[in-house]
Motif scaffolding. Structure first.
Motif, PDB file in Angstrom:
ATOM      1  N   HIS A 112       0.813  -1.070  -0.010  1.00 10.27           N
ATOM      2  CA  HIS A 112       0.184   0.035  -0.200  1.00 10.27           C
ATOM      3  C   HIS A 112       0.870   1.303  -0.040  1.00 10.27           C
ATOM      4  O   HIS A 112       1.894   1.161   0.589  1.00 10.27           O
ATOM      5  CB  HIS A 112      -0.982   0.021   1.293  1.00 10.27           C
ATOM      6  CG  HIS A 112      -1.899   1.183   1.359  1.00 10.27           C
ATOM      7  ND1 HIS A 112      -2.894   1.066   0.449  1.00 10.27           N
ATOM      8  CD2 HIS A 112      -1.997   2.249   2.127  1.00 10.27           C
ATOM      9  CE1 HIS A 112      -3.816   2.344   0.863  1.00 10.27           C
ATOM     10  NE2 HIS A 112      -2.995   2.692   1.810  1.00 10.27           N
ATOM     11  N   VAL A 113       0.470   2.534  -0.699  1.00  8.49           N
ATOM     12  CA  VAL A 113       1.143   3.545  -0.836  1.00  8.49           C
ATOM     13  C   VAL A 113       0.119   4.637  -0.377  1.00  8.49           C
ATOM     14  O   VAL A 113      -0.968   4.753  -0.619  1.00  8.49           O
ATOM     15  CB  VAL A 113       1.805   3.873  -2.210  1.00  8.49           C
ATOM     16  CG1 VAL A 113       0.824   3.979  -3.270  1.00  8.49           C
ATOM     17  CG2 VAL A 113       2.819   4.998  -2.119  1.00  8.49           C
ATOM     18  N   GLY A 114       0.939   5.552   0.366  1.00 12.46           N
ATOM     19  CA  GLY A 114       0.267   7.051   0.652  1.00 12.46           C
ATOM     20  C   GLY A 114       1.321   7.973   0.214  1.00 12.46           C
ATOM     21  O   GLY A 114       2.272   7.758   0.179  1.00 12.46           O
ATOM     22  N   ILE A 123      -1.945  11.127   3.172  1.00  8.00           N
ATOM     23  CA  ILE A 123      -3.292  11.009   2.285  1.00  8.00           C
ATOM     24  C   ILE A 123      -3.321   9.846   1.447  1.00  8.00           C
ATOM     25  O   ILE A 123      -2.206   9.295   1.000  1.00  8.00           O
ATOM     26  CB  ILE A 123      -3.709  12.181   1.642  1.00  8.00           C
ATOM     27  CG1 ILE A 123      -5.068  12.005   0.991  1.00  8.00           C
ATOM     28  CG2 ILE A 123      -2.636  12.585   0.308  1.00  8.00           C
ATOM     29  CD1 ILE A 123      -5.571  13.268   0.322  1.00  8.00           C
ATOM     30  N   HIS A 124      -4.250   9.200   1.503  1.00 13.78           N
ATOM     31  CA  HIS A 124      -4.271   7.806   0.649  1.00 13.78           C
ATOM     32  C   HIS A 124      -5.674   7.106   0.404  1.00 13.78           C
ATOM     33  O   HIS A 124      -6.844   7.681   0.823  1.00 13.78           O
ATOM     34  CB  HIS A 124      -3.543   6.630   1.678  1.00 13.78           C
ATOM     35  CG  HIS A 124      -4.555   6.021   2.666  1.00 13.78           C
ATOM     36  ND1 HIS A 124      -4.734   4.740   3.059  1.00 13.78           N
ATOM     37  CD2 HIS A 124      -5.267   6.757   3.577  1.00 13.78           C
ATOM     38  CE1 HIS A 124      -5.577   4.570   3.980  1.00 13.78           C
ATOM     39  NE2 HIS A 124      -5.718   5.873   4.523  1.00 13.78           N
ATOM     40  N   ALA A 125      -5.792   6.359  -0.603  1.00 18.10           N
ATOM     41  CA  ALA A 125      -7.100   5.698  -0.948  1.00 18.10           C
ATOM     42  C   ALA A 125      -7.115   4.225  -0.379  1.00 18.10           C
ATOM     43  O   ALA A 125      -6.407   3.408  -0.736  1.00 18.10           O
ATOM     44  CB  ALA A 125      -7.143   5.752  -2.658  1.00 18.10           C
ATOM     45  N   PRO A 126      -7.835   4.053   0.691  1.00 19.04           N
ATOM     46  CA  PRO A 126      -7.721   3.125   1.417  1.00 19.04           C
ATOM     47  C   PRO A 126      -8.133   1.651   1.090  1.00 19.04           C
ATOM     48  O   PRO A 126      -7.462   0.676   0.891  1.00 19.04           O
ATOM     49  CB  PRO A 126      -8.446   3.482   2.814  1.00 19.04           C
ATOM     50  CG  PRO A 126      -9.141   4.496   2.369  1.00 19.04           C
ATOM     51  CD  PRO A 126      -8.694   5.150   1.170  1.00 19.04           C
ATOM     52  N   ARG A 130     -14.336   2.695   0.977  1.00 18.33           N
ATOM     53  CA  ARG A 130     -13.960   3.885   1.495  1.00 18.33           C
ATOM     54  C   ARG A 130     -13.664   4.964   0.646  1.00 18.33           C
ATOM     55  O   ARG A 130     -13.835   4.840  -0.650  1.00 18.33           O
ATOM     56  CB  ARG A 130     -12.768   3.317   2.482  1.00 18.33           C
ATOM     57  CG  ARG A 130     -13.300   1.855   3.307  1.00 18.33           C
ATOM     58  CD  ARG A 130     -12.592   1.695   4.457  1.00 18.33           C
ATOM     59  NE  ARG A 130     -11.950   2.975   5.155  1.00 18.33           N
ATOM     60  CZ  ARG A 130     -10.700   2.882   5.937  1.00 18.33           C
ATOM     61  NH1 ARG A 130     -10.083   1.693   5.907  1.00 18.33           N
ATOM     62  NH2 ARG A 130     -10.238   3.783   6.633  1.00 18.33           N
ATOM     63  N   GLN A 131     -13.311   6.140   1.307  1.00 17.47           N
ATOM     64  CA  GLN A 131     -12.823   7.129   0.318  1.00 17.47           C
ATOM     65  C   GLN A 131     -11.445   7.503   0.815  1.00 17.47           C
ATOM     66  O   GLN A 131     -10.762   7.242   1.654  1.00 17.47           O
ATOM     67  CB  GLN A 131     -13.707   8.378   0.828  1.00 17.47           C
ATOM     68  CG  GLN A 131     -15.351   7.998   0.702  1.00 17.47           C
ATOM     69  CD  GLN A 131     -16.117   9.030   1.142  1.00 17.47           C
ATOM     70  OE1 GLN A 131     -16.010   9.921   2.020  1.00 17.47           O
ATOM     71  NE2 GLN A 131     -17.420   9.245   0.545  1.00 17.47           N
ATOM     72  N   VAL A 132     -10.835   8.570  -0.348  1.00 17.47           N
ATOM     73  CA  VAL A 132      -9.512   9.221   0.027  1.00 17.47           C
ATOM     74  C   VAL A 132      -9.721   9.829   1.368  1.00 17.47           C
ATOM     75  O   VAL A 132     -10.529  10.496   1.361  1.00 17.47           O
ATOM     76  CB  VAL A 132      -9.216  10.134  -1.104  1.00 17.47           C
ATOM     77  CG1 VAL A 132      -7.985  10.688  -0.989  1.00 17.47           C
ATOM     78  CG2 VAL A 132      -9.149   9.215  -2.515  1.00 17.47           C
ATOM     79  N   SER A 133      -8.721   9.732   2.053  1.00 18.69           N
ATOM     80  CA  SER A 133      -8.475  10.188   3.496  1.00 18.69           C
ATOM     81  C   SER A 133      -7.442  10.299   3.863  1.00 18.69           C
ATOM     82  O   SER A 133      -6.297   9.841   3.595  1.00 18.69           O
ATOM     83  CB  SER A 133      -9.546   9.220   4.465  1.00 18.69           C
ATOM     84  OG  SER A 133      -8.830   7.933   4.316  1.00 18.69           O
ATOM     85  N   LEU A 134      -7.300  11.167   5.284  1.00 19.66           N
ATOM     86  CA  LEU A 134      -6.096  11.348   5.802  1.00 19.66           C
ATOM     87  C   LEU A 134      -5.721  10.697   7.067  1.00 19.66           C
ATOM     88  O   LEU A 134      -6.990  10.342   7.785  1.00 19.66           O
ATOM     89  CB  LEU A 134      -6.227  13.045   6.462  1.00 19.66           C
ATOM     90  CG  LEU A 134      -6.255  14.034   5.466  1.00 19.66           C
ATOM     91  CD1 LEU A 134      -6.601  15.415   6.026  1.00 19.66           C
ATOM     92  CD2 LEU A 134      -5.122  13.973   4.299  1.00 19.66           C
TER      93      LEU A 134
END
Length: 154
Positions: A112-114, A123-126, A130-134
């Motif tokens: 996984h990359v953030g 910030i990442h797309a989990p 889910r949604q792009v989040s911090l």
């Protein structure tokens, strides 16, 4: 007239140190580029996760990174493994905004990359649903799975 060898060596050493110092510090252009990447990523907050997604209709983790960089005019590989292999490895304490943070999930299988934002956040797309989040990189779930920091920019 010829200068003594010791004077020439000292002068060359000083020139090398000056040039080396310039090369190791981010220029205002590099700082602006990092800021553009981070702002682009932040503009995607709340966008849905979509496996294979790489635009505002939906992102997966590497698609979000690729999108943020491409909007700043920087071409990066599409998949996490290639993104990980494309840059220079650093410690997390050296991370600057725009650097990539890599994590291992699924019992060692998933990568996984953030995108590091600074101040201990990324910030990442989990994941699906889910949604792009911090997130805070020091939280237990992220600390436990951290692999490395990669710098793609100078």
């Amino acid at each position: 007239m010829s200068l003594p060898r010791s004077v020439v060596l000292i002068a060359l050493t000083l020139i090398g140190l000056l040039l080396g110092g310039c090369a190791s510090r981010p220029t205002p252009d590099h700082l602006a580029l990092r800021q553009h990447i981070v702002e682009t990523a932040l503009g995607q907050l709340g966008r849905p996760y979509h496996y294979g997604g790489h635009d505002p209709d939906g992102f997966d983790c590497s698609g979000l990174v690729q999108f943020a960089y491409s909007e700043a005019g920087v071409i990066v590989p599409r998949d996490t493994r290639s993104q990980r292999d494309a840059g220079k490895t650093l410690s997390l304490s050296e991370a600057q905004p725009g650097d990539l943070l890599f994590y291992r999930f699924e019992n060692g299988g998933g990568l996984h990359v953030g995108l590091y934002l600074g101040d201990g956040r990324m910030i990442h797309a989990p994941a699906s649903g889910r949604q792009v989040s911090l997130v805070e990189v020091a939280s237990p779930i992220w600390k436990k799975r951290y692999l490395e920091t990669i710098r793609l920019l100078p």
